[in-house]
Design an enzyme around this catalytic site. Structure first.
Site, mmCIF file in Angstrom:
data_model
loop_
_atom_site.group_PDB
_atom_site.id
_atom_site.type_symbol
_atom_site.label_atom_id
_atom_site.label_comp_id
_atom_site.label_asym_id
_atom_site.label_seq_id
_atom_site.Cartn_x
_atom_site.Cartn_y
_atom_site.Cartn_z
ATOM 1 N N TRP A 154 43.299 -2.183 14.393
ATOM 2 C CA TRP A 154 42.958 -1.063 15.293
ATOM 3 C C TRP A 154 41.443 -1.087 15.484
ATOM 4 O O TRP A 154 40.685 -1.169 14.500
ATOM 5 C CB TRP A 154 43.415 0.251 14.645
ATOM 6 C CG TRP A 154 43.067 1.497 15.410
ATOM 7 C CD1 TRP A 154 43.118 1.692 16.762
ATOM 8 C CD2 TRP A 154 42.631 2.747 14.843
ATOM 9 N NE1 TRP A 154 42.746 2.983 17.068
ATOM 10 C CE2 TRP A 154 42.439 3.649 15.918
ATOM 11 C CE3 TRP A 154 42.390 3.186 13.538
ATOM 12 C CZ2 TRP A 154 42.015 4.955 15.722
ATOM 13 C CZ3 TRP A 154 41.979 4.486 13.347
ATOM 14 C CH2 TRP A 154 41.797 5.361 14.434
ATOM 15 N N ASP A 199 47.440 2.331 6.130
ATOM 16 C CA ASP A 199 47.264 3.214 7.268
ATOM 17 C C ASP A 199 48.635 3.337 7.912
ATOM 18 O O ASP A 199 49.181 2.347 8.429
ATOM 19 C CB ASP A 199 46.239 2.618 8.239
ATOM 20 C CG ASP A 199 45.989 3.543 9.436
ATOM 21 O OD1 ASP A 199 46.665 4.586 9.542
ATOM 22 O OD2 ASP A 199 45.109 3.208 10.256
ATOM 23 N N LYS A 251 51.497 10.636 16.438
ATOM 24 C CA LYS A 251 52.504 9.979 17.290
ATOM 25 C C LYS A 251 53.918 10.434 16.945
ATOM 26 O O LYS A 251 54.684 10.772 17.834
ATOM 27 C CB LYS A 251 52.434 8.460 17.140
ATOM 28 C CG LYS A 251 51.103 7.919 16.701
ATOM 29 C CD LYS A 251 50.197 7.585 17.834
ATOM 30 C CE LYS A 251 48.826 7.283 17.285
ATOM 31 N NZ LYS A 251 47.960 6.653 18.221
HETATM 32 N N1 KET Z 1 45.527 4.314 12.585
HETATM 33 C C1 KET Z 1 45.973 3.491 13.541
HETATM 34 C C2 KET Z 1 46.441 2.147 13.167
HETATM 35 C C3 KET Z 1 45.982 3.929 14.861
HETATM 36 O O1 KET Z 1 46.443 3.117 15.785
HETATM 37 C C4 KET Z 1 45.506 5.210 15.188
HETATM 38 C C5 KET Z 1 45.443 5.654 16.592
HETATM 39 C C6 KET Z 1 45.077 6.025 14.144
HETATM 40 C C7 KET Z 1 45.078 5.550 12.850
HETATM 41 C C8 KET Z 1 44.545 7.407 14.321
HETATM 42 O O2 KET Z 1 45.176 8.264 15.121
HETATM 43 P P1 KET Z 1 44.944 9.842 14.904
HETATM 44 O O3 KET Z 1 45.245 10.435 16.211
HETATM 45 O O4 KET Z 1 43.536 10.031 14.451
HETATM 46 O O5 KET Z 1 45.902 10.229 13.861
HETATM 47 N N2 KET Z 1 45.501 4.865 17.569
HETATM 48 C C9 KET Z 1 45.582 5.156 18.989
HETATM 49 C C10 KET Z 1 44.667 6.222 19.471
HETATM 50 C C11 KET Z 1 43.230 6.017 19.145
HETATM 51 O O6 KET Z 1 42.691 4.916 19.276
HETATM 52 O O7 KET Z 1 42.607 7.022 18.736
HETATM 53 C C12 KET Z 1 45.403 3.850 19.757
HETATM 54 O O8 KET Z 1 45.192 2.793 19.150
HETATM 55 O O9 KET Z 1 45.516 3.883 20.981
#
Ligand code: KET
Length: 520
Positions: free
Chosen positions: A252, A333, A369
């Site tokens: 990520w 994660d 998600k």
């Molecule tokens: N870990 C991974 C692997 C991940 O893809 C995301 C979010 C997060 C943590 C954190 O998400 P949160 O909303 O803080 O719980 N990924 C998507 C959104 C972003 O980049 O913020 C994405 O990859 O599109």
């Protein structure tokens, strides 16, 4: 000599004249605004005489400079005859000041027009940073007036109409909460204890969470998965002797800045094999074997972002044994629990296995998600400790880290999650909805793949259906991704990652047309 259009552009911007063969130092005072077509901040110094369209300039240019405020640019060369800017660059360039421009009225007029600006602002030295690799895609998408545009950038689930999706179980929980007329007091610094328990139970299952030793978990509510990773990194940097964090290549995009900003050293390990569009398990094992003991290894618990490629159960077993043997620390994660198989328990295989194998593991959970709570920032960070006393110490330090940063986390989202996970009917409903989201994505994978095959694509697209979770790591090149946005208004991240959750029954054919066209 400047040709007419370039001269016009140049005059409009600088209000001065330009002489062939001069050397000019430009100090960028400020850069502001983005254009619809080009959200970047590029200034092109072309060596050609004729002004040309933006795309041509970038191709012909000898120098293409990403301009940021506070930068000193030296334009030199035999014939610096043309300065062309990306369309819409006017506002940005307005903050430039010429430091030297021999015998040019340009320097004077620039100095005059910009001095006033400089007086006005104390922040002119703050450079404009680039848009985020993922969230910036949405910015570009929002600027596109094409009604057919598709945003496949951010990993956020959409329904089959392409609309943001609020789960019915979440709506039901919210109605219950509204009736309850709860107080809106601050939560404790480490958040809601009940939520932390529920989160751990969801991750590890009721069986694991009832097992002896489970009370040795230190846990805190965090600002979603991002906050969980960051707080984990902060604790490592402050208290752990070997804060080298190894990330899969690729990972990520936000992982690197999260751990770097926390003060950890970020390294990488082999993960993806571009030739098979699958896991390079051999390479991964070989790299893990070489890691110094005590290193921290970041693992995506399921639905790896961006590749959609996960180890099999047997491979997870092998990784767990290897990491025990090498005294490595797993940092899971888990941002997509439920999105690989549709079943949150099945998707939690890896962290559950590692817990059983006795790792001093760290777990970052996101509820963005799988509960669709993106903006509510619901997450959990936990550490498997050896004793209750150790867990208390870790928790106390997490609180000390959080208090001056954001004081305490938000309250609404965790109440929603608690309501759902503590009430059988709501939980079953949520599990069904989770499954529905995963199934819709799988359906879109199949449609996209068959759509490309039906168009006679010479490329192999098996990986669209063999990869898991929200993303398809398409293998599209940055150039092809660029063409998708400029020619088709289809937006994705430069690395070719397609957020399958943004594809709909209506858009999938258009998407197949677009991908086929740029990969012919
Ligand atoms: N870990 C991974 C692997 C991940 O893809 C995301 C979010 C997060 C943590 C954190 O998400 P949160 O909303 O803080 O719980 N990924 C998507 C959104 C972003 O980049 O913020 C994405 O990859 O599109």
């Amino acid at each position: 000599m400047l040709s007419a259009r370039a001269a016009c552009l140049f005059h409009a911007v600088f209000g001065g004249c330009w002489r062939t063969g001069v050397q000019l130092e430009l100090y960028v005072l400020s850069v502001s605004g983005v254009s619809e077509k080009n959200p970047r901040h590029d200034l092109y110094f072309a060596t050609q005489h004729e002004p040309v369209a933006h795309e041509q300039v970038s191709r012909r240019s000898r120098q293409c400079v990403r301009v940021t405020a506070g930068e000193l640019l030296l334009i030199s060369g035999e014939e610096p005859s043309l300065i062309a800017m990306a369309p819409g660059a006017m506002t940005r360039i307005a903050g430039m000041r010429a430091l030297t421009a021999p015998s040019s009225t340009l320097a004077r007029s620039l100095q005059r027009s910009c001095a006033a600006r400089r007086e006005m602002s104390r922040w002119s030295k703050v450079p404009l940073g680039p848009e985020d690799a993922i969230l910036g895609v949405t910015v570009a998408y929002n600027h596109d007036p094409n009604p057919k545009k598709i945003n496949l950038g951010v990993g956020a689930y959409r329904d089959d109409e392409g609309k943001p999706f609020v789960l019915e179980s979440v709506r039901m929980a919210e109605r219950i909460l509204l009736e309850a007329e709860n107080a809106m007091e601050y939560l404790p610094v480490a958040g809601d204890k009940t939520f932390v328990k529920n989160a751990l139970k969801l991750a590890f299952g009721s069986e694991c969470s009832a097992a002896p030793g489970f009370e040795n978990f230190a846990g805190m509510q965090t600002l979603s998965g991002t906050g969980a990773c960051r707080m984990g990194g902060e604790l490592l940097a402050r208290f752990y002797d070997a804060p080298d964090v190894y990330l899969p290549t690729p990972s990520w995009a936000n992982h690197t800045p999260i751990f770097k900003d926390a003060g950890c050293t970020v390294k990488g390990y082999t993960y993806y094999d571009a030739s098979t569009c699958g896991l390079d398990f051999k390479g991964m094992v070989a790299d893990i074997e070489k890691m110094p003991p005590s290193s921290v290894v970041l693992l995506h618990a399921c639905a790896h972002n961006p590749t959609g490629v996960d180890p099999s159960k047997a491979q997870w077993d092998q990784l767990s044994a290897l990491m025990r043997e090498k005294h490595l620390v797993p940092f899971f994660d888990m941002a997509y629990q439920g999105f690989t198989s549709g079943d949150a328990d099945v998707d939690a295989y890896a962290p559950r296995k590692f817990l059983k194998d006795g790792h001093h593991m760290i777990l970052a959970q996101s509820f963005s998600k799988n509960f669709g709570l993106y903006g509510h920032r619901v997450g959990c960070l936990s550490f498997a400790c050896d004793s209750v006393a150790e867990a208390q110490a870790v928790e106390s330090q997490l609180k000390i880290l959080a208090r001056p940063m954001y004081s305490n986390p938000p309250i609404h989202g965790v109440r929603v999650v608690n309501e759902i996970l503590q009430e059988k009917t709501l939980e079953s409903k949520w599990r069904l909805e989770m499954q529905g989201m995963a199934e819709r994505i799988t359906g879109m994978r199949m449609k996209l793949r068959s759509g490309l095959e039906a168009r006679g694509s010479a490329k192999i697209w098996d990986h669209i259906t063999s990869q898991n979770g929200m993303f398809c790591y398409s293998g599209l090149t940055p150039e092809q991704v660029g063409r998708l946005s400029t020619e088709w208004s289809v937006y994705l991240t430069k690395n070719g990652r397609i957020s399958m959750a943004g594809v709909t029954s209506r858009s999938v054919e258009y998407l197949a047309d677009a991908i086929h066209a740029v990969t012919k």
